[in-house]
Design an enzyme around this catalytic site. Structure first.
Site, mmCIF file in Angstrom:
data_model
loop_
_atom_site.group_PDB
_atom_site.id
_atom_site.type_symbol
_atom_site.label_atom_id
_atom_site.label_comp_id
_atom_site.label_asym_id
_atom_site.label_seq_id
_atom_site.Cartn_x
_atom_site.Cartn_y
_atom_site.Cartn_z
ATOM 1 N N ALA A 186 -40.364 7.837 9.591
ATOM 2 C CA ALA A 186 -40.325 7.804 11.098
ATOM 3 C C ALA A 186 -38.835 7.886 11.708
ATOM 4 C CB ALA A 186 -40.955 6.798 11.744
ATOM 5 N N ARG A 187 -38.153 7.037 11.061
ATOM 6 C CA ARG A 187 -36.675 6.638 11.618
ATOM 7 C C ARG A 187 -35.699 7.676 11.175
ATOM 8 N NH1 ARG A 187 -35.119 1.360 8.174
ATOM 9 N NH2 ARG A 187 -35.223 2.125 6.193
ATOM 10 N N ARG A 239 -40.040 3.059 9.769
ATOM 11 C CA ARG A 239 -40.245 4.018 8.454
ATOM 12 C C ARG A 239 -41.415 4.353 7.995
ATOM 13 N NH1 ARG A 239 -37.531 4.605 3.059
ATOM 14 N NH2 ARG A 239 -39.176 4.278 1.350
ATOM 15 N N ASN A 257 -44.332 7.874 1.726
ATOM 16 C CA ASN A 257 -43.556 8.240 0.710
ATOM 17 C C ASN A 257 -43.859 7.531 -0.540
ATOM 18 O OD1 ASN A 257 -42.223 10.481 -0.689
ATOM 19 N ND2 ASN A 257 -40.115 9.594 -0.375
ATOM 20 N N SER A 310 -33.564 11.721 5.361
ATOM 21 C CA SER A 310 -32.041 11.388 5.412
ATOM 22 C C SER A 310 -32.241 9.697 5.225
ATOM 23 C CB SER A 310 -31.796 11.517 7.094
ATOM 24 O OG SER A 310 -31.934 10.364 7.754
ATOM 25 N N GLU A 386 -31.832 14.723 1.159
ATOM 26 C CA GLU A 386 -31.430 13.479 1.943
ATOM 27 C C GLU A 386 -30.357 14.034 2.764
ATOM 28 O OE1 GLU A 386 -32.882 10.485 2.254
ATOM 29 O OE2 GLU A 386 -33.891 10.484 0.376
HETATM 30 ZN ZN LIG Z 1 -37.024 8.957 3.752
#
Ligand SMILES: [Zn+2]
Ligand SMILES: *[C@@H]1O[C@H](CO)[C@@H](O)[C@H](O)[C@H]1NC(C)=O
Ligand SMILES: *[C@@H]1O[C@H](CO)[C@@H](O)[C@H](O)[C@H]1NC(C)=O
Length: 429
Positions: A186-187, A239, A257, A310, A386
Site C-alpha cells: 500500500a505505502r 503495507r 507479497n 519501492s 524496487e
Molecule cells: Zn513492496
C-alpha cells in the site's frame, strides 16, 4: 485569489491534524558488518514488530522506523551486538506533514495549468477512486485498444480492475503478453505512475506503435486498493491489505507479497501484528487471487511479469529462498539491459540500479508474488522492481514521494520496460 488562500488554509489545517500516530517516531539508518548481525537485526525487528523500510545487508544500510517508547531499547539491543546507527529522521511525522504539503502545492499548480487533454497528470499521486474511474474512461474512449476487466473485489469490497491493451483484443494466441502490476504494497505510492505512464504511452499517446502491434499488455495499477486508500486516509506507512478477524483483533492485514503459493509460510511471519504476516493460508486473500487468475489465464503467453515495488533501485528475480531458476542467465541479462537503460536517463543523484537474485541482494522470503509468477510462467521473465528512493533537499525519502519525482519515476521505468519488451520480440523470449 481568495479561493487559493482558502484551499491553502484547508490543506494546511488538514495536514496538521494528520499523522499524529507518528509523533516522535524515529527513522534509523543501521549498518551491519557481518551476516550474523543482519540475522540478529531481523530477530530484533520481529520481537518488537518494528517497521522495516529497508533491510540492512553488507552492501547497504538499512532503514528502520522506531516508536518513541522503543528507541532506547532498540539502540541498546543493536549496539550490544555491534550494529552501528545514525538518526536519519528524528521525527518522521514532520516529513509526513511535509509530503502532504508538497502534494497539496503540486495539486494546486497542476489544477491551475490543467489542459483539456485527456489523461491523468503526473504531478500528484492519484487516489484509488480517480484511477479506477480513469481505467473505465480509457476503455470507453479507446475501445479498439483498451478493455477494462473487473477482476474481483478486495476485502473491503472495492472492485479491482485492470486494463487489457492490445491491437486486436488478445486474439493472436502467439503474441507475447507483458503484465505490469503496481501497488501490491500500500505505502509504495511511487509505483502508481509506472502503470499510469505505460497506459498513457501505449493507449493515449500511441508513442510506440510496435509495442502494441507486437505485444499484448495487462496493466493492474492498484493491486491492493484497501491498503492503498488506508495509507492515504489514515496510516501512511500501511503495507498490507485490510483483512480483519485475527487474534488479537487490533492486528489487521495480510502481507500480500507473502501470501502466494510458493514455499508459502517458510520465511515470513505467522504473527498477524507483523508487517510480513503471510495470512492463514496461501491465497487466502482476494487481492492475491486476482493476480493468480491473471497468471493462470495467460500462463502460456506471458513473456514478462513485472511486480513493481519501492524502494531501493533494484531489479530482482527469483527465488527468494536463494535457489535460482534454470534460466537465471537470461533473467540477469535482460534485467541488466533494463537497468542500464534506466541508469542512462535517471536523475544523477539517484543510485544506479542493481540486478540479481532477490535473496542474495535483499533477504530471504516466502510466498512472494514474483516467485509464484516465475513458476507459473516457466522459463519466461519474472521481475520484482524496487523503484528509487528519491531523496529531495528536504530529506523526503524512502516511501515518501517528492511530487517532483513522480513524472520521472513513470518515465524512466517505462524506458527500462520498453527495452525488455523489444528484446522479447526480437529474441522471441
Ligand atoms: Zn513492496
Ligand atoms: C484539483 O482538481 C480536482 C479535480 O477537479 C479537485 O478534486 C481538487 O479539489 C482540486 N484541488 C485543488 C487544491 O484545487
Ligand atoms: C504524451 O504526450 C504529451 C503531449 O505530447 C507529452 O507531454 C507527454 O510527455 C507524453 N507522455 C506521457 C506519458 O504523458
Amino acid at each position: 485569489m481568495f479561493k487559493v488562500l482558502f484551499y491553502l488554509f484547508v490543506s494546511v489545517y488538514l495536514v496538521h491534524a494528520k499523522h499524529e500516530e507518528y509523533q516522535g517516531y524515529t527513522l534509523y539508518g543501521v549498518t551491519v558488518y557481518d551476516s550474523s548481525q543482519a540475522d540478529q537485526l531481523i530477530e530484533i525487528v520481529e520481537r518488537y514488530t518494528l517497521d522495516v523500510w529497508s533491510y540492512a545487508n553488507l552492501e547497504t544500510e538499512g532503514l528502520i522506523l522506531v516508536a518513541p517508547n522503543l528507541k532506547q531499547v532498540f539502540e541498546d539491543e543493536i549496539s550490544t551486538i555491534g550494529i552501528t546507527y545514525r538518526i536519519d529522521t528524528d521525527n518522521i511525522k514532520e516529513k509526513l506533514d511535509l509530503e502532504d504539503a508538497l502534494m497539496a502545492e503540486a495539486e494546486m499548480k497542476s489544477n491551475a495549468s490543467r489542459s483539456d487533454r485527456f489523461g491523468l497528470s503526473f504531478d500528484v499521486i492519484h487516489r484509488w477512486s480517480v484511477v479506477d474511474r480513469y481505467l473505465i474512461d480509457v476503455a470507453n474512449r479507446f475501445p479498439r485498444v483498451a478493455r477494462v476487466v473487473n477482476a474481483g473485489r478486495s476485502v473491503e469490497g472495492r472492485e479491482i480492475r485492470y486494463l487489457r491493451i492490445s491491437s486486436n483484443n488478445f486474439a493472436t494466441r502467439t503474441k507475447p503478453v507483458i503484465v505490469i502490476q503496481c501497488m501490491l504494497h500500500a505505502r509504495e505510492w511511487v509505483t502508481l505512475p509506472v502503470a499510469l505512464w505505460a497506459i498513457q504511452e501505449l493507449v493515449i499517446n500511441n508513442t510506440d506503435p510496435d509495442l502494441i502491434r507486437d505485444i499484448d499488455w495487462i496493466i493492474l495499477p492498484i493491486a491492493n486498493p484497501d491498503g492503498y486508500e488506508f495509507s492515504h486516509t489514515r496510516t501512511r506507512m500501511w503495507r498490507k491489505n485490510r483483512r480483519t478477524g485475527f487474534t488479537p483483533s487490533s492486528c489487521i492485514g495480510v502481507d500480500l507479497n507473502r501470501n502466494f503459493d510458493f514455499i508459502w509460510g517458510t520465511a515470513s511471519s505467522n504473527n498477524p501484528c507483523s508487517d510480513t504476516f503471510h495470512g492463514p493460508r496461501a491465497f487466502s486473500e482476494p487481492e492475491s487471487v486476482v493476480t493468480r487468475n491473471i497468471l493462470s489465464e495467460f500462463r502460456t503467453r506471458i513473456a514478462m511479469f513485472l511486480d513493481v515495488h519501492s524502494f531501493g533501485s533494484l531489479i530482482l528475480f527469483g527465488f527468494a529462498n536463494r535457489q535460482v531458476p534454470p534460466h537465471s542467465a537470461v533473467l540477469n541479462r535482460v534485467g541488466v539491459q533494463m537497468a542500464q537503460r534506466i541508469d542512462a536517463v535517471k536523475w544523477p543523484q539517484n543510485r544506479n540500479y542493481r540486478v540479481g537474485n532477490s535473496a542474495q541482494i535483499l533477504y530471504q522470503a516466502s510466498g512472494v508474488c514474483g516467485d509464484y509468477a516465475q513458476v507459473a510462467i516457466g522459463n519466461r521473465l519474472s521481475y520484482t522492481y524496487e523503484l528509487p528512493a528519491h531523496r529531495n533537499l528536504n530529506n523526503i525519502n524512502g516511501f515518501l514521494v517528492d511530487p517532483a519525482f513522480i513524472r520521472q519515476a513513470g518515465f524512466e521505468t517505462w524506458e527500462g520496460i520498453k527495452v525488455a519488451a523489444r528484446t522479447i520480440v526480437r529474441e522471441r523470449l
